[in-house]
Design a protein around this motif. Structure first.
Motif, PDB file in Angstrom:
ATOM      1  N   GLY A  43     -39.736 -36.373   7.813  1.00 44.96           N
ATOM      2  CA  GLY A  43     -40.603 -35.409   7.158  1.00 44.96           C
ATOM      3  C   GLY A  43     -39.831 -34.358   6.391  1.00 44.96           C
ATOM      4  N   LYS A  44     -40.068 -33.106   6.725  1.00 43.70           N
ATOM      5  CA  LYS A  44     -39.436 -31.973   6.033  1.00 43.70           C
ATOM      6  C   LYS A  44     -38.291 -31.368   6.861  1.00 43.70           C
ATOM      7  N   THR A  45     -37.650 -32.186   7.679  1.00 39.32           N
ATOM      8  CA  THR A  45     -36.580 -31.689   8.556  1.00 39.32           C
ATOM      9  C   THR A  45     -35.462 -31.019   7.761  1.00 39.32           C
ATOM     10  N   THR A  46     -35.047 -31.635   6.647  1.00 42.23           N
ATOM     11  CA  THR A  46     -33.968 -31.050   5.843  1.00 42.23           C
ATOM     12  C   THR A  46     -34.349 -29.651   5.365  1.00 42.23           C
ATOM     13  N   ASN A  47     -35.596 -29.483   4.934  1.00 43.30           N
ATOM     14  CA  ASN A  47     -36.068 -28.153   4.516  1.00 43.30           C
ATOM     15  C   ASN A  47     -35.989 -27.158   5.670  1.00 43.30           C
ATOM     16  N   HIS A  48     -36.376 -27.595   6.876  1.00 39.94           N
ATOM     17  CA  HIS A  48     -36.337 -26.707   8.044  1.00 39.94           C
ATOM     18  C   HIS A  48     -34.901 -26.311   8.382  1.00 39.94           C
ATOM     19  N   LEU A  49     -33.984 -27.263   8.278  1.00 37.98           N
ATOM     20  CA  LEU A  49     -32.576 -26.947   8.532  1.00 37.98           C
ATOM     21  C   LEU A  49     -32.029 -25.987   7.475  1.00 37.98           C
ATOM     22  N   GLU A  50     -32.474 -26.133   6.239  1.00 36.62           N
ATOM     23  CA  GLU A  50     -32.064 -25.203   5.177  1.00 36.62           C
ATOM     24  C   GLU A  50     -32.593 -23.796   5.463  1.00 36.62           C
ATOM     25  N   THR A  51     -33.803 -23.705   6.001  1.00 41.63           N
ATOM     26  CA  THR A  51     -34.359 -22.392   6.379  1.00 41.63           C
ATOM     27  C   THR A  51     -33.522 -21.760   7.490  1.00 41.63           C
ATOM     28  N   ILE A  52     -33.137 -22.559   8.484  1.00 41.04           N
ATOM     29  CA  ILE A  52     -32.277 -22.057   9.568  1.00 41.04           C
ATOM     30  C   ILE A  52     -30.954 -21.554   8.999  1.00 41.04           C
ATOM     31  N   LEU A  53     -30.379 -22.305   8.066  1.00 39.79           N
ATOM     32  CA  LEU A  53     -29.131 -21.880   7.419  1.00 39.79           C
ATOM     33  C   LEU A  53     -29.305 -20.572   6.671  1.00 39.79           C
ATOM     34  N   SER A  54     -30.427 -20.445   5.968  1.00 42.33           N
ATOM     35  CA  SER A  54     -30.705 -19.222   5.207  1.00 42.33           C
ATOM     36  C   SER A  54     -30.810 -18.017   6.143  1.00 42.33           C
ATOM     37  N   LEU A  55     -31.501 -18.178   7.267  1.00 37.08           N
ATOM     38  CA  LEU A  55     -31.618 -17.101   8.254  1.00 37.08           C
ATOM     39  C   LEU A  55     -30.256 -16.758   8.846  1.00 37.08           C
ATOM     40  N   LYS A  56     -29.473 -17.777   9.150  1.00 38.97           N
ATOM     41  CA  LYS A  56     -28.122 -17.575   9.687  1.00 38.97           C
ATOM     42  C   LYS A  56     -27.265 -16.784   8.710  1.00 38.97           C
ATOM     43  N   LEU A  57     -27.364 -17.136   7.417  1.00 40.37           N
ATOM     44  CA  LEU A  57     -26.580 -16.455   6.385  1.00 40.37           C
ATOM     45  C   LEU A  57     -26.958 -14.974   6.286  1.00 40.37           C
ATOM     46  N   LYS A  58     -28.241 -14.682   6.523  1.00 39.18           N
ATOM     47  CA  LYS A  58     -28.730 -13.295   6.475  1.00 39.18           C
ATOM     48  C   LYS A  58     -28.557 -12.577   7.810  1.00 39.18           C
ATOM     49  N   ASP A  59     -27.926 -13.269   8.765  1.00 39.50           N
ATOM     50  CA  ASP A  59     -27.709 -12.727  10.101  1.00 39.50           C
ATOM     51  C   ASP A  59     -29.031 -12.402  10.787  1.00 39.50           C
ATOM     52  N   LYS A 108     -20.803 -16.721   2.272  1.00 42.17           N
ATOM     53  CA  LYS A 108     -20.996 -17.355   0.965  1.00 42.17           C
ATOM     54  C   LYS A 108     -19.807 -18.238   0.605  1.00 42.17           C
ATOM     55  N   ASP A 109     -18.631 -17.867   1.066  1.00 41.41           N
ATOM     56  CA  ASP A 109     -17.420 -18.604   0.707  1.00 41.41           C
ATOM     57  C   ASP A 109     -17.347 -19.976   1.383  1.00 41.41           C
ATOM     58  N   ASN A 110     -17.860 -20.086   2.610  1.00 43.39           N
ATOM     59  CA  ASN A 110     -17.775 -21.376   3.296  1.00 43.39           C
ATOM     60  C   ASN A 110     -19.148 -22.043   3.428  1.00 43.39           C
ATOM     61  N   TYR A 111     -20.120 -21.569   2.658  1.00 37.08           N
ATOM     62  CA  TYR A 111     -21.510 -22.028   2.823  1.00 37.08           C
ATOM     63  C   TYR A 111     -21.646 -23.535   2.616  1.00 37.08           C
ATOM     64  N   ASP A 112     -21.021 -24.081   1.559  1.00 38.56           N
ATOM     65  CA  ASP A 112     -21.205 -25.498   1.248  1.00 38.56           C
ATOM     66  C   ASP A 112     -20.677 -26.397   2.374  1.00 38.56           C
ATOM     67  N   GLU A 113     -19.498 -26.065   2.914  1.00 40.65           N
ATOM     68  CA  GLU A 113     -18.950 -26.851   4.018  1.00 40.65           C
ATOM     69  C   GLU A 113     -19.818 -26.689   5.267  1.00 40.65           C
ATOM     70  N   TYR A 114     -20.274 -25.470   5.517  1.00 33.78           N
ATOM     71  CA  TYR A 114     -21.136 -25.182   6.663  1.00 33.78           C
ATOM     72  C   TYR A 114     -22.446 -25.967   6.527  1.00 33.78           C
ATOM     73  N   TYR A 115     -22.988 -25.981   5.316  1.00 36.67           N
ATOM     74  CA  TYR A 115     -24.235 -26.698   5.017  1.00 36.67           C
ATOM     75  C   TYR A 115     -24.100 -28.165   5.429  1.00 36.67           C
ATOM     76  N   ASP A 116     -22.999 -28.795   5.051  1.00 33.70           N
ATOM     77  CA  ASP A 116     -22.819 -30.216   5.339  1.00 33.70           C
ATOM     78  C   ASP A 116     -22.638 -30.492   6.830  1.00 33.70           C
ATOM     79  N   ARG A 117     -22.094 -29.534   7.572  1.00 27.87           N
ATOM     80  CA  ARG A 117     -21.949 -29.713   9.015  1.00 27.87           C
ATOM     81  C   ARG A 117     -23.306 -29.657   9.723  1.00 27.87           C
ATOM     82  N   ILE A 118     -24.219 -28.888   9.155  1.00 25.79           N
ATOM     83  CA  ILE A 118     -25.521 -28.660   9.800  1.00 25.79           C
ATOM     84  C   ILE A 118     -26.576 -29.657   9.316  1.00 25.79           C
ATOM     85  N   ILE A 119     -26.645 -29.879   8.024  1.00 23.58           N
ATOM     86  CA  ILE A 119     -27.803 -30.551   7.422  1.00 23.58           C
ATOM     87  C   ILE A 119     -27.919 -32.014   7.833  1.00 23.58           C
ATOM     88  N   GLY A 120     -26.784 -32.663   8.142  1.00 24.28           N
ATOM     89  CA  GLY A 120     -26.817 -34.073   8.516  1.00 24.28           C
ATOM     90  C   GLY A 120     -27.463 -34.356   9.858  1.00 24.28           C
TER      91      GLY A 120
END
Length: 422
Positions: A43-59, A108-120
């Motif tokens: 379903g929309k799991t990837t979107n939900h994980l992106e939301t979690i990442l966004s919240l994490k980035l905003k602390d 912001k500097d390590n976001y892309d690598e962090y994204y790939d560790r989480i989103i999969g």
């Protein structure tokens, strides 16, 4: 020896328990050795994980979002398996690993690598659930971690495939398994030379199917969708769509380049190069023919409409009364490449360069910060990019009648318009 077939099931085809049961029904009379099944996140799991990442980035606290996502997967399992089934502790383990990763610092500097560790994790959860259910239904399949097969560089979120290593892995690791059993694996994910998780670009599971097909010299790839096949427009937006019974590789590639969401843009090239046909079929009506994409001696020229939402129009104006030169374009593209921003439309005038890009988290502000000393920059967000191939003038006029047109350009076969509702 029978050539391998690749089946790819997207998020909509595994969105809930009923969908997983339907997938098993499709496979029951088709599944055999030399079969690879590629699945996306549910379903929309990837979107939900992106939301979690966004919240994490905003602390900000993401625990509620994580709990909801975990409950979503467990609820699906409760409908598919008895309470004592091994899948439940496996799901628990995946979320323990996910939270372990989320405890690491993000910036912001390590976001892309962090994204790939989480989103999969979406694909890992989905593939494990589907594999266990198929086995529970006496459809024996082997689970394969795609990160052990798909080798990439370290360009996180947009990783480029190392074709030679990937082919070697598929031939030495995957092929022997396929001679004995069908194999189920994940789309979208790979790993870099250091073993770090990478992803192939959003919606990249189609591309995974094509990579595996080319590496295994497969007979065909079939993508199962919630539409009858490839249509000339998005049925969620337009009611009078037309189904293509067949398409030439070049036609399909052109459609995906401009943003047609039915197939990932990178999917066509490896299949065309290897002469492997691609079928797009409906998991709702699996017996229907769908669309076949292959070499056609004479391709048609039917009108095709593609709408890309969440677009940003950015205009760069030189500040010293000079005209636009090649160095200005090079300067802008250098930053776009660094930020991994793809240009969906480009237009130049005597003193201005205008580009249309996808909206991506904090990428626009980085682009503006890098180029603010070289240009006067203006931008508009929340736009749509309309692309019409082989446009009918009357139909085109109707498509923009309720919209303000901010930018327009046409070639012999293609019209692109940046628009927003009046």
């Amino acid at each position: 020896m029978t050539k391998t077939q690749i089946y790819k099931f997207g998020g909509a085809s595994v969105k809930d328990a009923a969908a997983v049961k339907n997938l098993a029904k499709i496979l029951r009379n088709r599944l055999r050795n030399n079969f690879v099944i590629v699945v996306s996140a549910m379903g929309k799991t990837t979107n939900h994980l992106e939301t979690i990442l966004s919240l994490k980035l905003k602390d900000q606290d993401y625990s509620v979002n994580s709990t909801i996502l975990k409950a979503f997967h467990l609820d699906i399992c409760k409908e598919l398996f008895p309470a004592e089934h091994v899948i439940f502790p496996k799901i628990e383990n995946y979320f323990i690993l996910l939270h372990h990763e989320l405890n690491n610092p993000i910036s912001k500097d390590n976001y892309d690598e962090y994204y790939d560790r989480i989103i999969g994790f979406g694909e890992l959860l989905s593939s494990r659930i589907v594999m266990e259910y198929l086995c529970f239904q006496d459809l024996l399949v082997l689970w394969q971690d795609a990160r052990e097969l798909i080798c990439t560089d370290s360009d996180f979120r947009f990783a480029k495939v190392d074709w030679e290593k990937t082919r070697r892995n598929c031939q030495t690791q995957l092929k022997p398994k396929l001679e004995q059993f069908p194999v189920l694996t994940q789309g979208f994910i790979g790993s870099d030379p250091k073993g770090r998780p990478t992803t192939l670009g959003r919606e990249g599971s189609d591309f995974t199917a094509a990579i595996l097909a080319a590496s295994l010299d497969a007979a065909s790839v079939t993508i199962w969708k919630d539409v009858p096949g490839v249509l000339n427009a998005d049925p969620k937006i337009f009611s009078d769509t037309v189904l293509f019974s067949e398409l030439d590789y070049q036609q399909a590639a052109e459609m995906t380049f401009y943003g047609a969401s039915v197939i990932h843009p990178k999917t066509i090239k490896p299949l065309a190069n290897a002469g492997i046909p691609l079928f797009v079929k409906s998991f709702i009506n699996p017996e229907e023919a769908g669309t076949k994409i292959h070499n056609l001696s004479k391709a048609g020229a039917a009108q095709t409409i593609v709408v890309k939402k969440d677009q940003i129009l950015v205009s760069f104006k030189v500040t010293d009364f000079a005209f636009i030169e090649e160095k200005h374009i090079h300067l802008i593209y250098e930053q776009l490449q660094r930020l991994k921003l793809r240009v969906n439309m480009l237009q130049t005038s005597a003193i201005t360069i205008s580009i249309v890009i996808d909206s991506q988290l904090f990428k626009l502000e980085q682009l503006l910060a890098e180029l603010k000393n070289d240009f006067e920059i203006r931008y508009n967000e929340g736009l749509e990019l309309l692309t019409v191939l082989h446009a009918d003038p009357a139909a085109l006029a109707k498509l923009i009648s309720d919209y303000e047109v901010l930018l327009e350009q046409s070639t012999r076969n293609t019209t692109q318009i940046v628009r927003r509702l009046k």
